[in-house]
Design an enzyme around this catalytic site. Structure first.
Site, PDB file in Angstrom:
ATOM      1  N   ASN A  19      28.349  -6.706   6.177  1.00  0.00           N
ATOM      2  CA  ASN A  19      26.903  -6.400   6.402  1.00  0.00           C
ATOM      3  C   ASN A  19      27.039  -5.575   7.738  1.00  0.00           C
ATOM      4  O   ASN A  19      26.357  -4.486   8.036  1.00  0.00           O
ATOM      5  CB  ASN A  19      25.887  -7.192   6.321  1.00  0.00           C
ATOM      6  CG  ASN A  19      25.302  -7.583   5.010  1.00  0.00           C
ATOM      7  OD1 ASN A  19      24.598  -6.592   4.511  1.00  0.00           O
ATOM      8  ND2 ASN A  19      25.555  -8.579   4.530  1.00  0.00           N
ATOM      9  N   ARG A  98      24.065 -20.401  11.370  1.00  0.00           N
ATOM     10  CA  ARG A  98      23.497 -21.715  12.114  1.00  0.00           C
ATOM     11  C   ARG A  98      21.907 -21.191  12.205  1.00  0.00           C
ATOM     12  O   ARG A  98      21.705 -20.276  12.429  1.00  0.00           O
ATOM     13  CB  ARG A  98      24.118 -22.043  13.605  1.00  0.00           C
ATOM     14  CG  ARG A  98      25.446 -22.554  13.220  1.00  0.00           C
ATOM     15  CD  ARG A  98      26.170 -22.569  14.649  1.00  0.00           C
ATOM     16  NE  ARG A  98      27.443 -23.172  14.310  1.00  0.00           N
ATOM     17  CZ  ARG A  98      27.941 -24.297  14.267  1.00  0.00           C
ATOM     18  NH1 ARG A  98      27.066 -25.420  14.539  1.00  0.00           N
ATOM     19  NH2 ARG A  98      29.193 -24.727  13.972  1.00  0.00           N
ATOM     20  N   HIS A 116      18.842 -12.086   3.628  1.00  0.00           N
ATOM     21  CA  HIS A 116      18.818 -13.266   2.948  1.00  0.00           C
ATOM     22  C   HIS A 116      19.229 -12.641   1.620  1.00  0.00           C
ATOM     23  O   HIS A 116      18.535 -11.820   0.805  1.00  0.00           O
ATOM     24  CB  HIS A 116      17.599 -14.059   3.007  1.00  0.00           C
ATOM     25  CG  HIS A 116      17.744 -15.100   2.052  1.00  0.00           C
ATOM     26  ND1 HIS A 116      18.664 -16.297   2.382  1.00  0.00           N
ATOM     27  CD2 HIS A 116      17.362 -15.647   1.062  1.00  0.00           C
ATOM     28  CE1 HIS A 116      18.568 -17.237   1.541  1.00  0.00           C
ATOM     29  NE2 HIS A 116      17.935 -16.887   0.388  1.00  0.00           N
TER      30      HIS A 116
HETATM   31  C1  GRF Z   1      25.130 -12.046   3.205  1.00  0.00           C
HETATM   32  O1  GRF Z   1      25.140 -12.155   1.908  1.00  0.00           O
HETATM   33  C2  GRF Z   1      23.722 -12.497   3.572  1.00  0.00           C
HETATM   34  O2  GRF Z   1      22.853 -12.230   2.765  1.00  0.00           O
HETATM   35  C3  GRF Z   1      23.874 -13.903   3.912  1.00  0.00           C
HETATM   36  O3  GRF Z   1      25.277 -14.007   4.515  1.00  0.00           O
HETATM   37  C4  GRF Z   1      26.246 -13.063   3.951  1.00  0.00           C
HETATM   38  C5  GRF Z   1      26.966 -12.454   5.201  1.00  0.00           C
HETATM   39  O4  GRF Z   1      27.848 -11.819   4.467  1.00  0.00           O
HETATM   40  N1  GRF Z   1      22.953 -14.360   5.169  1.00  0.00           N
HETATM   41  P1  GRF Z   1      29.025 -10.553   5.337  1.00  0.00           P
HETATM   42  O5  GRF Z   1      29.619 -11.700   6.392  1.00  0.00           O
HETATM   43  O6  GRF Z   1      27.894  -9.571   5.976  1.00  0.00           O
HETATM   44  O7  GRF Z   1      29.884 -10.249   4.406  1.00  0.00           O
END
Ligand code: GRF
Length: 210
Positions: A19, A98, A116
């Site tokens: 992300n 966390r 999420h």
């Molecule tokens: C994502 O799927 C998000 O929904 C969740 O943690 C994951 C993080 O993935 N909160 P990345 O590290 O961004 O690949």
């Protein structure tokens, strides 16, 4: 948009950082209203920190202390200080494993957002894609929301729907949700910066500087 006008993002993550990469790529567009100024992690060798450094963005590891699911007091103070020193306008959680409460949220009121992997309020907590499969729902998705004292319970900012297909496995569904996240998160951040989002019936935006 000149650097001075951009919304300054501080990104917190514990994992691979996909992300963050999507947000970083969006920031690279010359007309982006966003700028990642700092990445912080509670994991010493997190992929997100490597991805940040590859892009020339400062990344810092802060030891979380002895708790398993939250930061201890000193760690929380260190996270807050690093973000304040970097003059972030918005704290962006991207796979930060966390729970943030109390002093942290008071330091950045209505300025902490998370993504999420479900359509909240359905399936809060861990492995939401498995929860969705187990429940037999036909659609799931992802949600960008403000972080409050609860778990995945803050006001919803934006959502994207992902269909569940007949032969989906947890891994296949999770990957499809993540693709949706990579579109939704940068687009939502840009809309917040450009004052184009309504949350709980109110137009919501961020002026630069808290
Ligand atoms: C994502 O799927 C998000 O929904 C969740 O943690 C994951 C993080 O993935 N909160 P990345 O590290 O961004 O690949």
């Amino acid at each position: 948009m000149t650097t001075g006008n951009k919304l300054r993002l501080g990104v917190l993550g514990s994992g691979k950082g996909s992300n963050f990469v999507a947000i970083g790529d969006a920031c690279a567009a010359s007309d982006s209203p966003l700028e990642v100024v700092l990445v912080l992690s509670d994991i010493a060798d997190a992929g997100i920190s490597a991805r940040a450094r590859e892009r020339g963005i400062p990344a810092q590891f802060i030891a979380p202390g002895n708790y398993r699911t939250k930061l201890d007091e000193a760690a929380e103070a260190a996270f807050v200080a690093a973000l304040q020193n970097a003059r972030v306008d918005l704290v962006v959680l991207a796979g930060f494993m966390r729970i943030l409460k109390g002093e942290f949220l008071r330091a950045f009121p209505q300025r902490v957002i998370n993504i999420h992997p479900s359509l909240l309020p359905a399936f809060p907590g861990l492995e939401s894609w498995k929860q969705a499969l187990d429940h037999g729902v036909k659609f799931t998705g992802c949600t960008v929301h403000f972080v409050d004292q609860g778990v995945d319970s803050g006001p919803i900012i934006a959502q994207k729907v992902v269909p569940i297909l007949d032969h989906d496995t947890p891994d296949i569904l999770h990957a499809r949700i993540q693709e949706a996240e990579h579109e939704l998160y940068p687009a939502t951040l840009a809309m917040l910066a450009r004052k184009r989002i309504v949350v709980n019936g109110r137009r919501t935006f961020f002026t630069n500087r808290i």
